[in-house]
Design a protein around this motif. Structure first.
Motif, PDB file in Angstrom:
ATOM      1  N   MET A  42       0.837  -1.207   0.000  1.00  0.00           N
ATOM      2  CA  MET A  42       0.000   0.000   0.000  1.00  0.00           C
ATOM      3  C   MET A  42       0.875   1.262   0.000  1.00  0.00           C
ATOM      4  O   MET A  42       0.575   2.238  -0.683  1.00  0.00           O
ATOM      5  N   ILE A  43       1.958   1.209   0.768  1.00  0.00           N
ATOM      6  CA  ILE A  43       2.875   2.351   0.822  1.00  0.00           C
ATOM      7  C   ILE A  43       3.561   2.544  -0.531  1.00  0.00           C
ATOM      8  O   ILE A  43       3.687   3.661  -1.035  1.00  0.00           O
ATOM      9  N   GLN A  83       2.387   1.723  -3.437  1.00  0.00           N
ATOM     10  CA  GLN A  83       1.394   2.265  -4.362  1.00  0.00           C
ATOM     11  C   GLN A  83       1.140   3.748  -4.078  1.00  0.00           C
ATOM     12  O   GLN A  83       1.006   4.551  -4.998  1.00  0.00           O
ATOM     13  N   ALA A  84       1.082   4.097  -2.790  1.00  0.00           N
ATOM     14  CA  ALA A  84       0.839   5.496  -2.417  1.00  0.00           C
ATOM     15  C   ALA A  84       1.975   6.373  -2.951  1.00  0.00           C
ATOM     16  O   ALA A  84       1.744   7.447  -3.504  1.00  0.00           O
ATOM     17  N   ILE A 136      -2.602   4.559   6.853  1.00  0.00           N
ATOM     18  CA  ILE A 136      -2.203   3.168   6.625  1.00  0.00           C
ATOM     19  C   ILE A 136      -2.007   2.474   7.975  1.00  0.00           C
ATOM     20  O   ILE A 136      -2.411   1.333   8.177  1.00  0.00           O
ATOM     21  N   GLU A 167       2.427  16.175   4.388  1.00  0.00           N
ATOM     22  CA  GLU A 167       1.084  15.919   4.927  1.00  0.00           C
ATOM     23  C   GLU A 167       0.739  14.434   4.883  1.00  0.00           C
ATOM     24  O   GLU A 167       0.030  13.930   5.745  1.00  0.00           O
ATOM     25  N   LEU A 168       1.239  13.751   3.865  1.00  0.00           N
ATOM     26  CA  LEU A 168       0.983  12.311   3.773  1.00  0.00           C
ATOM     27  C   LEU A 168       1.862  11.514   4.739  1.00  0.00           C
ATOM     28  O   LEU A 168       1.693  10.311   4.884  1.00  0.00           O
ATOM     29  N   GLY A 169       2.816  12.187   5.367  1.00  0.00           N
ATOM     30  CA  GLY A 169       3.627  11.529   6.390  1.00  0.00           C
ATOM     31  C   GLY A 169       4.887  10.865   5.865  1.00  0.00           C
ATOM     32  O   GLY A 169       5.550  10.134   6.591  1.00  0.00           O
ATOM     33  N   PHE A 170       5.251  11.135   4.596  1.00  0.00           N
ATOM     34  CA  PHE A 170       6.434  10.470   4.041  1.00  0.00           C
ATOM     35  C   PHE A 170       7.744  10.973   4.651  1.00  0.00           C
ATOM     36  O   PHE A 170       8.737  10.279   4.627  1.00  0.00           O
ATOM     37  N   ASP A 183       1.633   6.612  -6.760  1.00  0.00           N
ATOM     38  CA  ASP A 183       0.550   7.526  -7.128  1.00  0.00           C
ATOM     39  C   ASP A 183       0.974   8.976  -6.906  1.00  0.00           C
ATOM     40  O   ASP A 183       0.713   9.848  -7.726  1.00  0.00           O
ATOM     41  N   PHE A 184       1.621   9.213  -5.761  1.00  0.00           N
ATOM     42  CA  PHE A 184       2.056  10.575  -5.458  1.00  0.00           C
ATOM     43  C   PHE A 184       3.043  11.066  -6.509  1.00  0.00           C
ATOM     44  O   PHE A 184       2.937  12.172  -7.030  1.00  0.00           O
ATOM     45  N   ARG A 221       1.294  11.611  -9.873  1.00  0.00           N
ATOM     46  CA  ARG A 221       0.283  12.662  -9.875  1.00  0.00           C
ATOM     47  C   ARG A 221       0.869  14.031  -9.546  1.00  0.00           C
ATOM     48  O   ARG A 221       0.533  15.024 -10.177  1.00  0.00           O
ATOM     49  N   GLU A 222       1.750  14.084  -8.553  1.00  0.00           N
ATOM     50  CA  GLU A 222       2.216  15.379  -8.055  1.00  0.00           C
ATOM     51  C   GLU A 222       3.598  15.775  -8.571  1.00  0.00           C
ATOM     52  O   GLU A 222       3.882  16.956  -8.724  1.00  0.00           O
ATOM     53  N   ILE A 249      -4.721   9.829  -1.789  1.00  0.00           N
ATOM     54  CA  ILE A 249      -3.586   8.931  -1.564  1.00  0.00           C
ATOM     55  C   ILE A 249      -3.530   8.671  -0.067  1.00  0.00           C
ATOM     56  O   ILE A 249      -3.609   9.610   0.723  1.00  0.00           O
ATOM     57  N   PRO A 250      -3.441   7.418   0.354  1.00  0.00           N
ATOM     58  CA  PRO A 250      -3.439   7.175   1.801  1.00  0.00           C
ATOM     59  C   PRO A 250      -2.192   7.757   2.463  1.00  0.00           C
ATOM     60  O   PRO A 250      -1.099   7.679   1.913  1.00  0.00           O
ATOM     61  N   ALA A 251      -2.373   8.370   3.612  1.00  0.00           N
ATOM     62  CA  ALA A 251      -1.243   8.893   4.377  1.00  0.00           C
ATOM     63  C   ALA A 251      -0.698   7.784   5.272  1.00  0.00           C
ATOM     64  O   ALA A 251      -1.380   6.808   5.559  1.00  0.00           O
ATOM     65  N   MET A 252       0.552   7.964   5.708  1.00  0.00           N
ATOM     66  CA  MET A 252       1.179   6.971   6.589  1.00  0.00           C
ATOM     67  C   MET A 252       0.304   6.706   7.811  1.00  0.00           C
ATOM     68  O   MET A 252       0.122   5.582   8.243  1.00  0.00           O
TER      69      MET A 252
END
Lengths: 379, 321, 249
Positions: A11-12, A14-15, C193, A47-50, A18-19, A22-23, C187-190
């Motif tokens: 899932m990570i 893929q995220a 998840i 914001e997505l926590g990466f 996608d990011f 897209r971005e 998009i899912p955030a950490m």
């Protein structure tokens, strides 16, 4: 042995993919041409926590493992290494260093906003005359009783302008050699800090690289990391993990180039057929794919060892040296497969080739990695 | 037994999709040895209703002239009543926005098997097997319906309109008490005079290769000249250069015009799925390796900025002759 | 108030479709499964509606009819923000079967707002939402391209031929949504998840019902002939062919 990723790791991955698509992809050529920092994109990434994905949830991080980090770094680097390097510095150098070696107060004050991605960090080790040889630090921090007085110049600092929290390596006692080195948390807003101009680089042009000058900067005593003299060990331990980040970046550059080469070779026709049907091209693709897969396995092995709390320092050197070197080879071949189109910006592979070069140089050159590897063999 | 057709009207008139559906129904009824009954809900003049006889309807049920905006629940109840009255075993809907909304509502109320997006006459009547589009244009399925009553929606432009005959349908008032849903209309925004994407014989479509919304004037000009509808690829509608209603492709509209002209569209698999049933495809693209040329019948490798004005001029010339 | 979003998983839209078993079944080898794009947009809008509702919407639940291998797709829905999930433990055989299962989910969960995608990118039934609304006898709109909660009412826009209508609907309400309802899925955030690990995913047995249709065979479209290419300076020649030879214009 199990080569299967968990649902969460996928899932990570893929995220991140996608990011990136897209971005990061839409303006990448323009940002590269103008050395423009991806400020908006970095905000979204944060914001997505990466930027704090591996920091524990206790300190507001994502609590993800190193394998997830490798997967995310690969996906981001396939498209935008300038963003990937800032992500690597935040995650594996600054946040990891603070979480592993910082005091509780330091973590509360500095790590939390970094892990949330509200603030960006930078790691200041390289100097004009101390690159690969980190013991030759000229930056000094003199103990003034209540505080340290910091003076000197740091070079090639990623995130220098965008960061607000610096981890600075400096000599407190040059006579003691590497045992006289300490690491400090320095806030960029403090008086006495000036930045050199943005470096006009060959690749990763939109990453924010500057030199940083310290003139009589007062650093509170409580901002030293670890016991007196811990700085060199701190830097080396932190860079062990940093290598996994840069290795994954190199991997992403290589696998991104491979994907583009495969796609192009299936579309482009020559001598009456798609060029992938010519063995000269097909074999190139096979060689590239094997290299990419080897690099990926090394990155994942080093990450796995780190997650299992094994001694991963040498494996991360394997991964970094190999991934960086094959990134150069694979991107060069990707340009070759694209022919003339590969040499123009629109097809992306020439940028990947320029980016690959830096992975062989920073956070320990390929030659330094070989010193580390060979020493471990000959011990 | 009968074949019941939902004869959709727009502002009191029957459009091509309805006539095509009746043509299809007539063929089915012939094979099943039965007749076609149409039901028209809303305000339609009697002479327009009678006209449906030319396309094979024996009888037209004229129902609830006060229902002029789609109320799925109420419409479905009316159609179900008509099915029962006419003992219909096959109920046909057009693949239009409204037809597609009504078919499942009617099928569920009748517990009848439903096949949507049918592209041809049944390959078998007992059991009923029809060909339908699946994987958004990337494949077809032969679907069997196992219930006594069957509901189908017909893909637009997949069958064609038969030559009108001389028949006249009997118009029968069909009043059904159907409570309206607790839904009320606030506002309608309607463009008139524009050819609808799903109806159009010719569609002119633009992609990201057009660089910006300002260049769609050329697409509109060409479309107007050809009496065509305008379409676009997904990135174009995502960027807001064109409205979502013009998006052709997998998550947008699936169309089957006689001629599709793709300008500056690279031909991603998702887009191609939406146009693969087009009878003829013309592609204009400056990348000679663009995948759109793999599905196109005719192609021009060149910049839209020079090609489109020349094309417009050349078409004007042949039209003038 | 609770919102239910019905989701299904479909092959990634870039997948090249192949069939196996004498063209009787989809070849699932190498297929990457994703949330059906329309369902994902429905979920995106449902989350936005919840966030804007000031607490009036307590939860967004996702429901799917499928076997255990659908769970990664459900977890992704949880990771982007759904509060909990229900999986009806049965293969999704046809639209009727799925609609009957979902109707049971809606009834037992007391959902006043239900959202479904207009179509599904696999078998293109475009039926489940419409059937579900009929089985529930809910107020319903189809081709919904905008939707908001206004007090206890729904304000929705739907596409009609050549335009849009704005309507006001009372609850209970089912929206069959299409593109435009939301622009891009999240998009899912950490953090999301991480939280998805612990969000409730309830597995319920199916209710007894049959299928009304069955896909007996598949075929791929015939490949088109080679493209006749013209150079940039041969526009006139192309127009001539289209006019005189193909008689298309």
């Amino acid at each position: 042995m199990n080569f299967e990723f968990t649902e969460e790791q996928k899932m990570i991955q893929q995220a991140a993919k996608d990011f990136a698509e897209r971005e990061l992809l839409p303006d990448i050529i323009e940002r590269d041409a103008n050395s423009r920092f991806p400020a908006e994109q970095v905000k979204k990434l944060a914001e997505l926590g990466f930027l704090g994905m591996m920091t524990s949830p206790e300190y507001d991080g994502g609590g993800m493992d190193t394998i997830s980090y490798v997967l995310a770094m690969e996906e981001i680097s396939k498209i935008d290494s300038s963003t990937a390097v800032m992500m690597s510095v935040c995650n594996s150098l600054v946040n990891w260093g603070l979480e592993t070696f910082g005091t509780e107060e330091q973590k509360q004050k500095y790590l939390k906003p970094l892990a949330r991605g509200e603030k960006i960090g930078a790691f200041l080790l390289s100097e004009p005359e101390a690159g690969s040889d980190a013991t030759k630090q000229r930056t000094t921090a003199v103990d003034m009783g209540d505080y340290y007085l910091l003076n000197g110049t740091k070079n090639w600092i990623t995130n220098a302008n965008s960061a607000s929290t610096y981890l600075v390596i400096a000599h407190t006692n040059p006579e003691k050699g590497h045992k006289g080195i300490n690491a400090f948390i320095v806030e960029k807003s403090w008086p006495g800090i000036t930045l050199g101009p943005h470096e006009d680089k060959m690749g990763m042009r939109s990453s924010d690289t500057h030199s940083v000058m310290f003139t009589d900067v007062k650093v509170p005593k409580e901002n030293r990391i670890g016991e007196d003299g811990f700085g060199f060990t701190f830097a080396m331990k932190t860079l062990d993990g940093g290598r996994i980040g840069i290795a994954s970046q190199a991997l992403g550059i290589a696998s991104g180039a491979l994907e583009r080469a495969i796609k192009y070779s299936k579309e482009r026709k020559a001598f009456g057929t798609e060029i992938c049907n010519h063995q000269a091209i097909a074999f190139k693709l096979a060689d590239m794919a094997v290299k990419v897969e080897n690099a990926r396995n090394l990155c994942l092995k080093a990450a796995w060892m780190k997650d299992e709390h094994l001694n991963y320092g040498i494996m991360s050197a394997y991964a970094k040296q190999y991934a960086a070197d094959i990134a150069m080879e694979v991107t060069t071949e990707a340009v070759q497969i694209h022919g003339g189109y590969g040499y123009v910006k629109e097809y992306h592979v020439e940028r990947l080739m320029r980016e690959a070069k830096l992975t062989q140089i920073y956070e320990g050159t390929s030659e330094v990695q070989k010193i580390v590897i060979s020493r471990s063999l000959l011990k | 037994m009968s074949v019941l057709v939902y004869a959709e009207n727009r502002d009191g008139l029957f459009r091509k999709a309805t006539l095509e559906l009746l043509s299809y129904a007539a063929e089915m009824a012939k094979a099943m040895n039965t007749h076609v009954v149409a039901i028209a809900i809303g305000c339609v003049q009697t002479d327009e209703l009678v006209k449906l006889g030319q396309y094979g309807a024996v009888k037209v049920l004229k129902s609830n002239p006060d229902f002029n905006i789609l109320d799925i629940k109420a419409f479905a109840k009316i159609i179900v009543a008509a099915v029962e009255k006419e003992q219909a075993t096959v109920i046909l809907f057009p693949g239009s926005i409204n037809g597609s909304a009504l078919a499942p509502a009617v099928a569920a109320r009748l517990k009848a098997g439903l096949v949507t997006g049918v592209v041809a006459l049944p390959t078998s009547f007992d059991p009923l097997v029809v060909k339908k589009m699946v994987f958004t244009g990337k494949a077809f399925a032969a679907t069997k319906v196992t219930t006594p009553v069957k509901v189908l929606t017909l893909s637009q432009n997949s069958f064609g309109v038969a030559e009108p005959g001389t028949g006249a349908a009997v118009v029968e008032e069909f009043g059904v008490e159907a409570a309206k849903s607790a839904i009320s209309l606030v506002e309608v925004k309607k463009q008139t005079g524009k050819v609808l994407l799903t109806d159009a014989e010719i569609v002119v479509s633009g992609g990201r290769g057009l660089k910006g919304p300002e260049n769609f004037g050329l697409i509109e000009e060409l479309a107007e000249l050809l009496g065509a509808a305008t379409g676009c690829s997904r990135p174009v509608s995502d960027e807001g250069w064109r409205p979502h209603s013009e998006h052709v492709g997998q998550t947008g509209k699936i169309i089957a015009p006689v001629l599709y002209i793709a300008c500056g569209i690279s031909g991603a698999i998702q887009h191609v799925g939406g146009i693969s049933s087009s009878k003829h495809i013309v592609a204009v693209n400056n990348d000679k390796d663009a995948p759109i040329f793999d599905v196109a019948d005719y192609g021009i490798v060149g910049d839209f900025k020079t090609v489109l004005p020349e094309m417009i001029a050349a078409i004007r010339e042949v039209k003038a002759k | 108030m609770k919102i239910l979003v019905c989701i299904s998983e479909v092959p990634d839209t870039t997948t090249k479709i192949r069939f196996t078993d004498g063209n009787k079944a989809l070849d699932t080898a190498g297929i990457q499964w994703i949330i059906n794009p329309w369902d994902e947009l429905a979920l995106t809008r449902a989350l936005e509606i919840k966030e804007a509702s000031g607490g009036a919407v307590e939860a967004v639940t996702v429901a799917t009819v499928g076997a255990a291998q659908a769970e990664p797709t459900i977890r992704k829905a949880l990771a982007v923000g759904a509060d909990n999930a229900i999986r009806v433990d049965a293969p999704a055989t046809d639209a009727w079967y799925v609609a009957v299962q979902l109707a049971e989910v809606v009834k037992s969960g007391g959902f006043e707002i239900v959202m479904t995608g207009r179509d599904s990118a696999d078998y293109n039934g475009a039926s489940v939402g419409g059937m579900l609304a009929a089985l529930l006898d809910y107020n319903t709109l189809s081709s919904v391209s905008s939707m908001a909660l206004d007090g206890g009412k729904i304000i929705a826009g739907r596409e009609i031929d050549g335009g849009t209508e704005t309507l006001e609907a009372e609850l209970p309400f089912l929206a069959v949504v299409q593109k435009g309802i939301a622009i891009e899925p999240r998009i899912p955030a950490m953090r999301g998840i991480m939280m998805a690990r612990t969000k409730p995913l309830q597995v319920v047995p199916p209710v007894d019902t049959g299928c009304l249709t069955e896909n007996v065979e598949f075929e791929l479209p015939k490949s088109r002939g080679a493209c006749r290419k013209f150079a940039a300076d041969e526009v006139k020649a192309l127009v001539d062919v289209l006019h005189n030879e193909a008689k298309l214009i």
